[in-house]
Design a protein around this motif. Structure first.
Motif, PDB file in Angstrom:
ATOM      1  N   LYS A   1      -4.185   4.196  -1.244  1.00  0.00           N
ATOM      2  CA  LYS A   1      -5.564   4.365  -1.706  1.00  0.00           C
ATOM      3  C   LYS A   1      -5.751   3.749  -3.089  1.00  0.00           C
ATOM      4  CE  LYS A   1      -9.248   7.794  -2.293  1.00  0.00           C
ATOM      5  NZ  LYS A   1      -9.747   7.295  -3.578  1.00  0.00           N
ATOM      6  N   ALA A   2      -4.797   3.997  -4.001  1.00  0.00           N
ATOM      7  CA  ALA A   2      -4.897   3.421  -5.342  1.00  0.00           C
ATOM      8  C   ALA A   2      -4.788   1.900  -5.287  1.00  0.00           C
ATOM      9  CB  ALA A   2      -3.831   4.002  -6.254  1.00  0.00           C
ATOM     10  N   GLN A   3      -3.912   1.382  -4.399  1.00  0.00           N
ATOM     11  CA  GLN A   3      -3.808  -0.077  -4.253  1.00  0.00           C
ATOM     12  C   GLN A   3      -5.149  -0.660  -3.826  1.00  0.00           C
ATOM     13  OE1 GLN A   3      -0.653  -1.492  -1.705  1.00  0.00           O
ATOM     14  NE2 GLN A   3      -1.295  -3.628  -1.877  1.00  0.00           N
TER      15      GLN A   3
ATOM     16  N   ILE B   1      -2.206  -0.063   7.890  1.00  0.00           N
ATOM     17  CA  ILE B   1      -1.927   1.343   7.581  1.00  0.00           C
ATOM     18  C   ILE B   1      -3.072   2.201   8.127  1.00  0.00           C
ATOM     19  CG2 ILE B   1      -1.789   3.020   5.682  1.00  0.00           C
ATOM     20  CD1 ILE B   1      -0.157   1.002   4.134  1.00  0.00           C
ATOM     21  N   PRO B   2      -2.783   3.176   8.994  1.00  0.00           N
ATOM     22  CA  PRO B   2      -3.862   3.921   9.667  1.00  0.00           C
ATOM     23  C   PRO B   2      -4.811   4.640   8.708  1.00  0.00           C
ATOM     24  CG  PRO B   2      -1.749   4.325  10.743  1.00  0.00           C
ATOM     25  CD  PRO B   2      -1.455   3.549   9.500  1.00  0.00           C
ATOM     26  N   HIS B   3      -4.286   5.257   7.647  1.00  0.00           N
ATOM     27  CA  HIS B   3      -5.143   6.046   6.761  1.00  0.00           C
ATOM     28  C   HIS B   3      -5.771   5.220   5.651  1.00  0.00           C
ATOM     29  CE1 HIS B   3      -2.023   6.238   3.565  1.00  0.00           C
ATOM     30  NE2 HIS B   3      -1.181   6.241   4.583  1.00  0.00           N
TER      31      HIS B   3
ATOM     32  N   GLN C   1      -2.355  -3.665   4.452  1.00  0.00           N
ATOM     33  CA  GLN C   1      -1.483  -4.131   5.522  1.00  0.00           C
ATOM     34  C   GLN C   1      -0.017  -3.963   5.132  1.00  0.00           C
ATOM     35  OE1 GLN C   1      -3.249  -5.724   8.252  1.00  0.00           O
ATOM     36  NE2 GLN C   1      -5.036  -5.024   7.110  1.00  0.00           N
ATOM     37  N   VAL C   2       0.855  -3.915   6.125  1.00  0.00           N
ATOM     38  CA  VAL C   2       2.300  -3.866   5.894  1.00  0.00           C
ATOM     39  C   VAL C   2       2.895  -5.178   6.398  1.00  0.00           C
ATOM     40  CG1 VAL C   2       4.449  -2.615   6.316  1.00  0.00           C
ATOM     41  CG2 VAL C   2       2.277  -1.365   6.208  1.00  0.00           C
TER      42      VAL C   2
ATOM     43  N   GLU D   1       4.101   5.137   6.180  1.00  0.00           N
ATOM     44  CA  GLU D   1       2.668   5.358   5.943  1.00  0.00           C
ATOM     45  C   GLU D   1       1.896   5.598   7.245  1.00  0.00           C
ATOM     46  OE1 GLU D   1       1.374   5.917   3.178  1.00  0.00           O
ATOM     47  OE2 GLU D   1       2.603   4.968   1.629  1.00  0.00           O
ATOM     48  N   GLY D   2       2.501   6.379   8.154  1.00  0.00           N
ATOM     49  CA  GLY D   2       1.818   6.707   9.404  1.00  0.00           C
ATOM     50  C   GLY D   2       2.079   5.745  10.537  1.00  0.00           C
ATOM     51  N   LEU D   3       2.736   4.634  10.260  1.00  0.00           N
ATOM     52  CA  LEU D   3       3.129   3.701  11.317  1.00  0.00           C
ATOM     53  C   LEU D   3       4.503   4.111  11.844  1.00  0.00           C
ATOM     54  CD1 LEU D   3       2.083   0.426   9.480  1.00  0.00           C
ATOM     55  CD2 LEU D   3       1.023   1.292  11.582  1.00  0.00           C
TER      56      LEU D   3
END
Length: 375
Positions: free
Chosen positions: A65-67, A101-103, A108-109, A119-121
């Motif tokens: 979120k901060a990114q 990233i889902p949330h 992107q990863v 991160e949810g993946l």
């Protein structure tokens, strides 16, 4: 964002190693990226437009979120992903490289290797792009561990429908630290460069413009570039030059009838020179692999693809000379933001399938068009 008239952020320009002459890049120290003040934000924004690539060390705890919020500083009205949602993602050359990233779907990863959870993946496999999948001729298997190439010099941009992002951010989460590699241009010049394995390499598009002859500067200021519709699908069968700076013309590009439906109004025609909103400098800013036509000042169009590519390569090649390349030596926790409208960048290096490397990337299609050379 808390209001404050002072900031603890200090700016430290990158000092090129002996033999290098690039004049961009800076490390910013003292920033709390999770809790930026107004004054912090202004310093960061100014630093990006002055230094083109800014680096924050030890950002291990930075949240997606901060990114996203830091990346949005440069364009608060931007929200979506910068490369866009193509109708036919599986045929796009970008398809294997991106996981969302889902949330925090704007982040992107990318990376390399099998990752059980991030991160949810779950159970994802990342693949670091290797030049042998994209270049016409590749370095031999036996030389590949010690040698590498520029994979593909580019701008992060859909170049169809959407405006090119102003900034891209990259967070190095997991980095296998290994030896330096010898980066070969393999273009007949003998040019080569030592780079950390897996480095992201940058060059200044302002320097690229400044190196042009006066005649070429005039051409660059008055010429527009028309990009191919659905460019990453269009170029998918084609192969790159060995220096990663544009494609070889063999007639392999997909024809319009092989592409998703084309909306003529979404085809991108952009200036060849983009103006820095802070310094007013001109950048020779072209995605060399996606170009299709050049529109000249008098309205004439150069649409012979081989000729278009030769012109663009001749103009851009001096700007990727070894001494002008800034290859980031990534360490875990490094957070970099680059001015996507003022530099070109490329992946380098190769990793074994078992080597795990994880980066987070964020950019968003801009809310406004690029600034052209006209003041």
């Amino acid at each position: 964002m808390p209001h404050s008239t002072t900031s603890n952020i200090t700016i430290h320009p990158i000092q090129p190693p002996k033999g290098s002459t690039y004049d961009f890049g800076a490390e910013l120290r003292g920033a709390d990226l999770e809790n930026l003040t107004d004054a912090d934000a202004e310093i960061i924004k100014r630093a990006l437009y002055e230094h083109q690539v800014i680096l924050f060390k030890n950002q291990h705890a930075l949240t997606p979120k901060a990114q996203y919020e830091v990346t949005r500083l440069f364009d608060p009205a931007a929200t979506g992903y910068g490369h866009g949602k193509t109708l036919d993602a599986k045929r796009s050359i970008l398809h294997p490289d991106l996981k969302t990233i889902p949330h925090q779907p704007q982040v992107q990863v990318i990376g390399n290797g099998a990752v059980a959870e991030f991160e949810g993946l779950k159970d994802i496999t990342l693949k670091h792009p290797h030049h042998k999948t994209f270049h016409k001729e590749a370095i031999s298997e036996e030389d590949d561990r010690e040698n590498t190439r520029f994979y593909r010099w580019h701008i992060d941009a859909a170049l169809y429908d959407l405006e090119p992002p102003k900034a891209t951010s990259l967070l190095a989460v997991k980095v296998p630290k290994t030896q330096y590699q010898n980066l070969r241009y393999d273009d007949g010049t003998g040019d080569e460069l030592k780079v950390p394995r897996g480095s992201t390499a940058f060059v200044s598009s302002y320097t690229m413009y400044d190196l042009l002859s006066e005649e070429d500067k005039e051409f660059a200021r008055t010429t527009k570039v028309q990009y191919a519709p659905h460019p990453y699908i269009w170029m998918s069968p084609a192969k790159s030059r060995s220096d990663g700076l544009g494609l070889i013309s063999e007639g392999l590009e997909l024809s319009p009838c092989q592409l998703p439906p084309i909306d003529e109004s979404k085809i991108k025609v952009l200036p060849m020179c983009w103006r820095n909103p802070l310094t007013n400098q001109l950048a020779l800013q072209i995605h060399p692999s996606a170009v299709q036509k050049l529109i000249l000042a008098d309205g004439n169009v150069i649409d012979d693809l081989k000729q278009v590519r030769e012109i663009v390569h001749r103009m851009q090649r001096p700007g990727i000379a070894p001494e002008l390349v800034y290859p980031i030596d990534w360490e875990e926790g490094d957070f970099a933001i680059f001015h996507n409208r003022g530099v070109l960048h490329t992946v380098t290096g190769s990793f074994l399938p078992e080597e795990v490397r994880i980066f987070r990337q964020c950019n968003m299609a801009a809310s406004e068009p690029v600034l052209g050379p006209e003041v």
